[in-house]
Motif scaffolding. Structure first.
Motif, PDB file in Angstrom:
ATOM      1  N   UNK A   9       8.818   4.935  -8.092  1.00  0.00           N
ATOM      2  CA  UNK A   9       9.188   3.522  -8.078  1.00  0.00           C
ATOM      3  C   UNK A   9       9.296   2.971  -6.665  1.00  0.00           C
ATOM      4  N   UNK A  10       9.554   3.853  -5.687  1.00  0.00           N
ATOM      5  CA  UNK A  10       9.719   3.380  -4.314  1.00  0.00           C
ATOM      6  C   UNK A  10       8.387   3.012  -3.665  1.00  0.00           C
ATOM      7  N   UNK A  11       7.298   3.337  -4.318  1.00  0.00           N
ATOM      8  CA  UNK A  11       6.012   3.199  -3.656  1.00  0.00           C
ATOM      9  C   UNK A  11       5.673   1.766  -3.339  1.00  0.00           C
ATOM     10  N   UNK A  12       5.461   0.980  -4.338  1.00  0.00           N
ATOM     11  CA  UNK A  12       5.089  -0.398  -4.085  1.00  0.00           C
ATOM     12  C   UNK A  12       5.402  -1.222  -5.308  1.00  0.00           C
ATOM     13  N   UNK A  13       6.233  -2.244  -5.130  1.00  0.00           N
ATOM     14  CA  UNK A  13       6.568  -3.085  -6.272  1.00  0.00           C
ATOM     15  C   UNK A  13       5.349  -3.844  -6.772  1.00  0.00           C
ATOM     16  N   UNK A  14       4.312  -3.900  -5.958  1.00  0.00           N
ATOM     17  CA  UNK A  14       3.119  -4.652  -6.349  1.00  0.00           C
ATOM     18  C   UNK A  14       2.150  -3.821  -7.169  1.00  0.00           C
ATOM     19  N   UNK A  57     -15.393  -3.892  -6.167  1.00  0.00           N
ATOM     20  CA  UNK A  57     -14.766  -3.552  -4.870  1.00  0.00           C
ATOM     21  C   UNK A  57     -13.273  -3.878  -4.875  1.00  0.00           C
ATOM     22  N   UNK A  58     -12.965  -5.105  -5.319  1.00  0.00           N
ATOM     23  CA  UNK A  58     -11.562  -5.521  -5.280  1.00  0.00           C
ATOM     24  C   UNK A  58     -10.730  -4.714  -6.277  1.00  0.00           C
ATOM     25  N   UNK A  59     -11.346  -4.333  -7.376  1.00  0.00           N
ATOM     26  CA  UNK A  59     -10.642  -3.494  -8.355  1.00  0.00           C
ATOM     27  C   UNK A  59     -10.315  -2.134  -7.736  1.00  0.00           C
ATOM     28  N   UNK A  60     -11.273  -1.572  -7.010  1.00  0.00           N
ATOM     29  CA  UNK A  60     -11.038  -0.297  -6.322  1.00  0.00           C
ATOM     30  C   UNK A  60      -9.971  -0.494  -5.241  1.00  0.00           C
ATOM     31  N   UNK A  65      -4.554   0.467  -3.005  1.00  0.00           N
ATOM     32  CA  UNK A  65      -3.483  -0.088  -2.166  1.00  0.00           C
ATOM     33  C   UNK A  65      -2.288  -0.601  -2.953  1.00  0.00           C
ATOM     34  N   UNK A  66      -2.480  -0.854  -4.258  1.00  0.00           N
ATOM     35  CA  UNK A  66      -1.410  -1.465  -5.034  1.00  0.00           C
ATOM     36  C   UNK A  66      -1.320  -2.964  -4.836  1.00  0.00           C
ATOM     37  N   UNK A  67      -2.244  -3.525  -4.082  1.00  0.00           N
ATOM     38  CA  UNK A  67      -2.231  -4.981  -3.879  1.00  0.00           C
ATOM     39  C   UNK A  67      -2.928  -5.678  -5.046  1.00  0.00           C
ATOM     40  N   UNK A  83      -7.112  -6.670   3.705  1.00  0.00           N
ATOM     41  CA  UNK A  83      -6.742  -5.347   4.184  1.00  0.00           C
ATOM     42  C   UNK A  83      -5.464  -4.864   3.511  1.00  0.00           C
ATOM     43  N   UNK A  84      -5.396  -3.582   3.282  1.00  0.00           N
ATOM     44  CA  UNK A  84      -4.207  -2.964   2.720  1.00  0.00           C
ATOM     45  C   UNK A  84      -4.234  -1.502   3.092  1.00  0.00           C
ATOM     46  N   UNK A  85      -3.363  -0.717   2.470  1.00  0.00           N
ATOM     47  CA  UNK A  85      -3.375   0.683   2.875  1.00  0.00           C
ATOM     48  C   UNK A  85      -2.804   1.621   1.840  1.00  0.00           C
ATOM     49  N   UNK A  86      -3.011   2.898   2.080  1.00  0.00           N
ATOM     50  CA  UNK A  86      -2.367   3.944   1.274  1.00  0.00           C
ATOM     51  C   UNK A  86      -2.162   5.157   2.161  1.00  0.00           C
TER      52      UNK A  86
END
Ligand SMILES: Nc1nc2c(ncn2[C@@H]2O[C@H](COP(=O)(O)OP(=O)(O)O)[C@@H](O)[C@H]2O)c(=O)[nH]1
Ligand SMILES: [Mg+2]
Length: 279
Positions: A9-14, A57-60, A65-67, A83-86
């Protein structure tokens, strides 16, 4: 088999996109995936997501990234790059979702953004997302990307659609022919996401040996001209990645490339791309 990826749960609320895990497989270790959303403070590697429009692409990007990058089935939704990250296995990855592009040689604004980043941003890994139901058309871009970087993973997406249409793809053969890993995926259902993560990690660490398919050797006289011109370009624009690619465009008489060299904007371009990565 598709099972839900345990997401702490701490990972990403998004985080919203369910992803698959291959369960007991420790190699890919996707259970340790931490979606960083936008919070990438410094990164160990930059991953570019390229591909024709509407290949997922955006689905991947969202799965990694969880965005919630806009996902839609009309072209031009990703006008500027997102841009996002993991993080995985102790390394932080920045992911750049590029606008859809059919070719590195065309001149639309969206396609320029993608091309400039692939050519001059020097990403550590380029994931080319392709539509398994339109493979032939999609391979055009893959082959062009392979001319400028060998650090490529092909995400063979929409495999669910391909199956529905009775299309079979010989993934091993395709991978052998291209000389880079190919990962079959149905990204909307999370299928193939752990495998893609594993391939990205292996490519970044240098564990993957690639033999990128390159176009046929140039005639010696052309090769010499390219070398000479590339040398001059590198001297004029220090740090320029892919000087040989630029040299080839000049020899072909590409007006946009010639303009960028004449007015010096080629140097600004290269600097901008690397600055964006560092920030
Ligand atoms: N059936 C299926 N549809 C997908 C898959 N991946 C993406 N899509 C859909 O394809 C459309 C385009 O996806 P998007 O991620 O926006 O593609 P992009 O233009 O390459 O960024 C959307 O409607 C997605 O929901 C998949 O694996 N299978
Ligand atoms: Mg998109």
């Amino acid at each position: 088999m598709t099972v839900d990826l345990p997401i702490p749960s701490a990972v990403s609320p998004l985080a919203e996109t369910p992803a698959a895990s291959c369960g007991s497989c420790t190699l890919h270790n996707a259970a340790n995936l931490k979606r960083l959303g936008l919070h990438v403070d410094g990164c160990d590697a930059v991953v570019a997501l390229a591909g024709n429009p509407n290949t997922g692409k955006s689905t991947v990007f969202n799965a990694l990234t969880g965005l919630r990058q806009h996902v839609g089935n009309w072209p031009g939704t990703t006008v500027s790059r997102a841009e996002g990250g993991f993080s995985l296995g102790g390394s932080a990855y920045k992911v750049v979702d590029l606008p859809g592009t059919y070719s590195l040689l065309s001149n639309s604004r969206d396609e320029d953004v993608a091309r400039d980043f692939l050519l001059f941003g020097d990403p550590d890994v380029t994931v080319v997302v392709v539509d398994a139901t339109r493979l032939e058309r999609n391979l055009n871009l893959v082959l062009q990307v392979l001319q400028v970087t060998g650090r490529v993973v092909v995400a063979l997406n929409l495999m669910d659609e391909a199956r529905r249409h009775g299309i079979e793809v010989d993934v091993r053969h395709l991978s052998r022919e291209l000389g880079v890993p190919v990962v079959p995926m149905a990204a909307r259902r999370g299928e193939g996401v752990p495998e893609l993560l594993g391939r990205i990690a292996d490519m970044t660490s240098g564990e993957t040996r690639v033999r990128p398919r390159r176009q046929q050797a140039l005639a010696p006289v052309v090769a010499r001209a390219v070398d000479e011109l590339a040398g001059q370009l590198s001297a004029e624009f220090p740090g320029l990645a892919n000087a040989r690619w630029v040299a080839l465009r000049l020899l072909e008489g590409d007006a946009g490339t010639e303009r960028a060299v004449r007015d010096g904007s080629l140097g600004d371009l290269a600097r901008q791309q690397t600055a964006r990565i560092a920030s």
